[in-house]
Structure formats: C-alpha cells, structure tokens
Design a protein around this motif. Structure first.
Motif, PDB file in Angstrom:
ATOM      1  N   TYR A  93       0.856  -1.185   0.000  1.00  0.00           N
ATOM      2  CA  TYR A  93       0.000   0.000   0.000  1.00  0.00           C
ATOM      3  C   TYR A  93       0.890   1.232   0.000  1.00  0.00           C
ATOM      4  CZ  TYR A  93      -3.452   3.481   1.478  1.00  0.00           C
ATOM      5  OH  TYR A  93      -4.257   4.598   1.535  1.00  0.00           O
ATOM      6  N   CYS A  94       0.465   2.256  -0.745  1.00  0.00           N
ATOM      7  CA  CYS A  94       1.175   3.535  -0.745  1.00  0.00           C
ATOM      8  C   CYS A  94       0.124   4.636  -0.875  1.00  0.00           C
ATOM      9  CB  CYS A  94       2.181   3.612  -1.891  1.00  0.00           C
ATOM     10  SG  CYS A  94       3.118   5.165  -1.921  1.00  0.00           S
ATOM     11  N   GLY A  95       0.098   5.532   0.087  1.00  0.00           N
ATOM     12  CA  GLY A  95      -0.901   6.592   0.065  1.00  0.00           C
ATOM     13  C   GLY A  95      -0.398   7.855   0.730  1.00  0.00           C
ATOM     14  N   LEU A  96      -1.179   8.920   0.630  1.00  0.00           N
ATOM     15  CA  LEU A  96      -0.825  10.211   1.212  1.00  0.00           C
ATOM     16  C   LEU A  96      -0.815  10.150   2.735  1.00  0.00           C
ATOM     17  CD1 LEU A  96      -2.912  12.681  -0.990  1.00  0.00           C
ATOM     18  CD2 LEU A  96      -0.429  12.373  -1.037  1.00  0.00           C
ATOM     19  N   SER A  97       0.103  10.869   3.341  1.00  0.00           N
ATOM     20  CA  SER A  97       0.130  10.990   4.792  1.00  0.00           C
ATOM     21  C   SER A  97      -1.004  11.910   5.233  1.00  0.00           C
ATOM     22  CB  SER A  97       1.474  11.569   5.234  1.00  0.00           C
ATOM     23  OG  SER A  97       1.647  12.871   4.696  1.00  0.00           O
ATOM     24  N   ALA A  98      -1.234  11.999   6.527  1.00  0.00           N
ATOM     25  CA  ALA A  98      -2.311  12.842   7.041  1.00  0.00           C
ATOM     26  C   ALA A  98      -2.124  14.299   6.622  1.00  0.00           C
ATOM     27  CB  ALA A  98      -2.371  12.730   8.564  1.00  0.00           C
ATOM     28  N   SER A  99      -0.879  14.760   6.612  1.00  0.00           N
ATOM     29  CA  SER A  99      -0.601  16.147   6.251  1.00  0.00           C
ATOM     30  C   SER A  99      -0.763  16.402   4.759  1.00  0.00           C
ATOM     31  CB  SER A  99       0.819  16.530   6.676  1.00  0.00           C
ATOM     32  OG  SER A  99       1.770  15.802   5.913  1.00  0.00           O
ATOM     33  N   GLY A 100      -0.646  15.342   3.951  1.00  0.00           N
ATOM     34  CA  GLY A 100      -0.717  15.489   2.500  1.00  0.00           C
ATOM     35  C   GLY A 100       0.600  15.882   1.880  1.00  0.00           C
ATOM     36  N   ASN A 101       1.648  16.074   2.715  1.00  0.00           N
ATOM     37  CA  ASN A 101       2.963  16.499   2.214  1.00  0.00           C
ATOM     38  C   ASN A 101       3.943  15.343   2.059  1.00  0.00           C
ATOM     39  OD1 ASN A 101       2.157  19.211   2.198  1.00  0.00           O
ATOM     40  ND2 ASN A 101       2.707  19.452   4.353  1.00  0.00           N
ATOM     41  N   GLY A 102       3.454  14.133   2.250  1.00  0.00           N
ATOM     42  CA  GLY A 102       4.333  12.979   2.137  1.00  0.00           C
ATOM     43  C   GLY A 102       3.531  11.721   1.847  1.00  0.00           C
ATOM     44  N   LEU A 103       4.235  10.592   1.856  1.00  0.00           N
ATOM     45  CA  LEU A 103       3.611   9.304   1.593  1.00  0.00           C
ATOM     46  C   LEU A 103       3.949   8.337   2.720  1.00  0.00           C
ATOM     47  CD1 LEU A 103       4.600   8.797  -2.162  1.00  0.00           C
ATOM     48  CD2 LEU A 103       2.344   9.489  -1.326  1.00  0.00           C
ATOM     49  N   PHE A 104       3.109   7.327   2.890  1.00  0.00           N
ATOM     50  CA  PHE A 104       3.498   6.200   3.732  1.00  0.00           C
ATOM     51  C   PHE A 104       3.274   4.925   2.935  1.00  0.00           C
ATOM     52  CE2 PHE A 104      -1.014   6.550   4.653  1.00  0.00           C
ATOM     53  CZ  PHE A 104      -1.449   5.251   4.875  1.00  0.00           C
ATOM     54  N   CYS A 105       4.176   3.982   3.123  1.00  0.00           N
ATOM     55  CA  CYS A 105       4.118   2.708   2.403  1.00  0.00           C
ATOM     56  C   CYS A 105       4.074   1.570   3.410  1.00  0.00           C
ATOM     57  CB  CYS A 105       5.342   2.535   1.508  1.00  0.00           C
ATOM     58  SG  CYS A 105       5.536   3.802   0.245  1.00  0.00           S
ATOM     59  N   ILE A 106       3.297   0.554   3.105  1.00  0.00           N
ATOM     60  CA  ILE A 106       3.224  -0.632   3.941  1.00  0.00           C
ATOM     61  C   ILE A 106       3.831  -1.799   3.166  1.00  0.00           C
ATOM     62  CG2 ILE A 106       1.698  -2.239   5.136  1.00  0.00           C
ATOM     63  CD1 ILE A 106      -0.264   0.058   5.515  1.00  0.00           C
ATOM     64  N   ILE A 107       4.769  -2.487   3.829  1.00  0.00           N
ATOM     65  CA  ILE A 107       5.568  -3.524   3.174  1.00  0.00           C
ATOM     66  C   ILE A 107       5.512  -4.811   3.994  1.00  0.00           C
ATOM     67  CG2 ILE A 107       7.912  -4.156   2.447  1.00  0.00           C
ATOM     68  CD1 ILE A 107       8.486  -1.117   2.209  1.00  0.00           C
ATOM     69  N   PRO A 108       5.159  -5.950   3.387  1.00  0.00           N
ATOM     70  CA  PRO A 108       5.196  -7.227   4.107  1.00  0.00           C
ATOM     71  C   PRO A 108       6.625  -7.748   4.244  1.00  0.00           C
ATOM     72  CG  PRO A 108       4.430  -7.559   1.857  1.00  0.00           C
ATOM     73  CD  PRO A 108       4.579  -6.075   2.032  1.00  0.00           C
ATOM     74  N   TYR A 109       6.916  -8.368   5.392  1.00  0.00           N
ATOM     75  CA  TYR A 109       8.236  -8.973   5.589  1.00  0.00           C
ATOM     76  C   TYR A 109       8.075 -10.247   6.421  1.00  0.00           C
ATOM     77  CZ  TYR A 109       8.420  -6.967  10.327  1.00  0.00           C
ATOM     78  OH  TYR A 109       8.171  -6.638  11.645  1.00  0.00           O
ATOM     79  N   ALA A 110       9.112 -11.028   6.503  1.00  0.00           N
ATOM     80  CA  ALA A 110       8.971 -12.390   7.014  1.00  0.00           C
ATOM     81  C   ALA A 110       9.074 -12.517   8.532  1.00  0.00           C
ATOM     82  CB  ALA A 110      10.015 -13.290   6.348  1.00  0.00           C
ATOM     83  N   ASP A 111      10.029 -11.838   9.144  1.00  0.00           N
ATOM     84  CA  ASP A 111      10.366 -12.130  10.539  1.00  0.00           C
ATOM     85  C   ASP A 111      10.207 -10.893  11.427  1.00  0.00           C
ATOM     86  OD1 ASP A 111      11.330 -13.054  12.913  1.00  0.00           O
ATOM     87  OD2 ASP A 111      13.389 -13.373  12.228  1.00  0.00           O
ATOM     88  N   PRO A 112       9.123 -10.785  12.201  1.00  0.00           N
ATOM     89  CA  PRO A 112       8.915  -9.613  13.057  1.00  0.00           C
ATOM     90  C   PRO A 112       9.945  -9.477  14.178  1.00  0.00           C
ATOM     91  CG  PRO A 112       7.245 -11.281  13.493  1.00  0.00           C
ATOM     92  CD  PRO A 112       7.983 -11.724  12.273  1.00  0.00           C
ATOM     93  N   THR A 113      10.619 -10.575  14.527  1.00  0.00           N
ATOM     94  CA  THR A 113      11.659 -10.478  15.555  1.00  0.00           C
ATOM     95  C   THR A 113      12.901  -9.767  15.021  1.00  0.00           C
ATOM     96  OG1 THR A 113      12.645 -12.621  14.980  1.00  0.00           O
ATOM     97  CG2 THR A 113      10.844 -12.624  16.590  1.00  0.00           C
ATOM     98  N   ASN A 114      12.924  -9.579  13.700  1.00  0.00           N
ATOM     99  CA  ASN A 114      14.056  -8.917  13.053  1.00  0.00           C
ATOM    100  C   ASN A 114      13.638  -7.548  12.495  1.00  0.00           C
ATOM    101  OD1 ASN A 114      16.805  -9.016  12.310  1.00  0.00           O
ATOM    102  ND2 ASN A 114      16.279  -9.623  10.224  1.00  0.00           N
ATOM    103  N   HIS A 115      12.638  -6.953  13.133  1.00  0.00           N
ATOM    104  CA  HIS A 115      11.998  -5.739  12.618  1.00  0.00           C
ATOM    105  C   HIS A 115      12.995  -4.603  12.340  1.00  0.00           C
ATOM    106  CE1 HIS A 115       8.479  -3.002  12.173  1.00  0.00           C
ATOM    107  NE2 HIS A 115       9.325  -2.109  12.667  1.00  0.00           N
ATOM    108  N   LYS A 116      13.831  -4.303  13.311  1.00  0.00           N
ATOM    109  CA  LYS A 116      14.742  -3.164  13.151  1.00  0.00           C
ATOM    110  C   LYS A 116      15.755  -3.389  12.027  1.00  0.00           C
ATOM    111  CE  LYS A 116      14.391  -1.048  17.694  1.00  0.00           C
ATOM    112  NZ  LYS A 116      15.107  -0.563  18.901  1.00  0.00           N
TER     113      LYS A 116
END
Length: 336
Positions: A119-142
C-alpha cells in the motif's frame, strides 16, 4: 528459476487502534484494510489539516486524529505488550526530507513498480507518503527497517528513521487514489526486482565520502581574490561590493573557467540554495551553468532540484559558497 515469495493480504489484518497519539492504551482492534479506506467525520479533520498553513494549528488538528500500530496488535505501545504480529512494516516519506521530489503523486506511481509495496498513500498532512511492506520475521523488525532504509537511500529517497519502532503509530489519513497490491511480495534485504524508473528519477548526485581529485590547472587570474575582498570597492561608485555582487562575480569566474565545484551532493544543494536565495527564479540558468561542469550533469535532475529549492524554505549563508571555492583552491580560505 526460483519462485517469487508472494503473500496473500486479502484476509483480515488485525491492528490496534489508539484514540490519539497521547493515549498509552489501545482502544480496540480494527481491520487494517477497513482503516486504510475509512471515511467518516474524521476525514473532515484531515482536509482541514491539509488546508491549514499555521504549524501550531496543524499540530493541534493532527493530535485529534486516531492512530494504529501497523506492525502489531498490542494492549499498550510497548514491545512486551504485543500479542500478535502483522508481519508488516510501515515507512514514511516526508516531503521536507526529500526536497528533490516535487511531485508526490508521481512518486506514488513509481513506488508502485516495487514488487513489495502493498500500500502507498498520502500521509495525514498530504505532504508525504506512507508505504506498507510485508516482511517475514517480526523479531528482526529493526534490521529489516535498516535494510529498507538503505535500499530507498540508493534510490535517492530518505525515509523517517523512527519507523524502526515496531509499535510506532500511523495516524488516520485519506487518499482517494492510493496504490494497492494485496499480493505484494515479501520484502527481502536483496530484492530480485528493482525499479530502475524510481532509481533514475530520484537518485541524486553521489554523496562522495572522499575528497575530489585535485582540480586541473586553472586559468582564473589572481584578481579573483582581489574583487572578493571585503574591503574592495567598485571603482565607478567607490562603494563596497554587496554580498550579492561578490557571489555573482565568483560564479561568473567559475563558469568562465568551466570549473566543477558541485562534485559533492551537499555542496551542490548548498550552491543551488544560495543562488535561489539571492536571485530567485532568475538564478535557474546560472544554477544550470554551474552544474553543467559536473561529469554526470543531468538537465532534468538539475531543474527539478532548483524547482524544489524555489518552493522550499531552506536558507544557506552565502559564505558557504566561498568556503567551497576555497576547498578547490579558487580563493584563499575565509578567515573566521
């Protein structure tokens, strides 16, 4: 040929909702897909936020918006209070961190070429974007976040470093034309497919970490230092040169002798902003001329950068130009 990893995101994705960024405890659980396409009375707040120019009022409006934890479901915004992972990471691309990107909608389209963007859409401010990306291992988040951050930097895109927090909040937003791919690939640190279009359009000049090679022998006369001295006078009027006149004369001498002083990306941006601050739109041609001596000069990239500078509010002291010139032995170092 190896099969691509593909994850079906059609099912319900449970995330925790918080009434505001000030709330410590979650108010409930919502389906991420419902949240991303939500339209209710709070949508009006988002419109007001995007139309508001006063920074304080914008902050107050944003604080009225609810938020979710995209990467998990939790009772509190603490890692030890997480009870379910979504295997999703949300990244922010803020306009102020990416002055070279002048068209957010164009960037959204280009990011859609990346196979792991769900997913890629406008931020609340409208001055940027946020993207949602699937990944495999949440224990390796950082570590996953760092890999994504580095990949985007290679494409010339700076993402918010605070996205490395697995409990980070995502404010409610609204986009009538988001990019959606419910069958996005699971991100790996070395994606098999990369968007050359994104890389070409937004990759800035290389940020060199070493000093540039010594400039070739210059033809600039010693007089260049004479007319840049603070106590110099214009003979016709017997008045000191203004800072603007000094900048203009130095740049004219540099272009006359075809010397590249834009080898470093940060120097290039500083020079462009100094020109913009002093000459405005009339300085565009001068910025192109100064930039043209760079071996990989690109007209479109340079023009985009200057357009971003025109609408930006970045201020640079003109002394920085003389410091850069001194680094290339064009003038004596400025005494401080």
């Amino acid at each position: 040929m190896a099969c691509k990893k593909v994850r079906n995101m059609e099912n319900i994705i449970k995330v925790s909702m918080f009434e505001s960024a000030q709330n410590r405890y979650a108010s409930g659980v919502v389906n991420l897909w419902d949240w991303l396409f939500l339209e209710d009375y709070r949508t009006v707040l988002i419109k007001e936020l995007r139309n508001e120019s006063d920074l304080m009022k914008r902050r107050e409006l944003k604080e009225l918006l609810p938020a979710i934890t995209v990467s998990c479901a939790c009772s509190e915004r603490r890692t030890e209070k997480i009870y379910e992972y979504t295997n999703l990471i949300c990244i922010d691309i803020d306009g102020k961190d990416n002055p070279s990107i002048s068209n957010i909608e164009d960037l959204k389209i280009k990011l859609g070429e990346l196979p792991y963007i769900m997913y890629c859409g406008l931020s609340a401010s409208g001055n940027g974007l946020f993207c949602i990306i699937p990944y495999a291992d949440p224990t390796n988040h950082k570590n996953v976040f760092e890999a994504i951050k580095n990949d985007f930097e290679e494409m010339g895109i700076i993402i918010d470093k605070s996205c490395g927090d697995i409990c980070r909040l995502r404010f409610l937003s609204h986009d009538t034309q988001p990019y959606v791919n419910k069958h996005a690939e699971v991100y790996t640190s070395k994606p098999k497919t990369k968007s050359n279009a994104v890389e070409y359009i937004y990759k800035p000049k290389q940020k060199y970490k070493t000093k540039p090679p010594k400039p070739r022998t210059l033809l600039i006369p010693n007089a260049i230092e004479t007319f840049l001295r603070p106590n110099n006078f214009v003979l016709e009027s017997a008045t000191p040169l203004t800072k603007k006149q000094k900048v203009e004369r130095l740049l004219n001498e540099i272009t006359r002798n075809q010397v590249d002083i834009t080898y470093y990306y940060d120097d290039w941006i500083a020079i462009g902003n100094i020109i913009k601050n002093m000459f405005g739109e009339e300085g565009r041609a001068l910025f192109h001329k100064v930039s043209s001596f760079y071996p990989n000069y690109d007209y479109d990239e340079t023009d985009r950068e200057y357009s971003a500078m025109i609408i930006g509010r970045y201020r640079y002291n003109s002394d920085r130009l003389f410091e850069i010139a001194a680094e290339y032995k064009l003038i004596s170092p400025i005494k401080k």
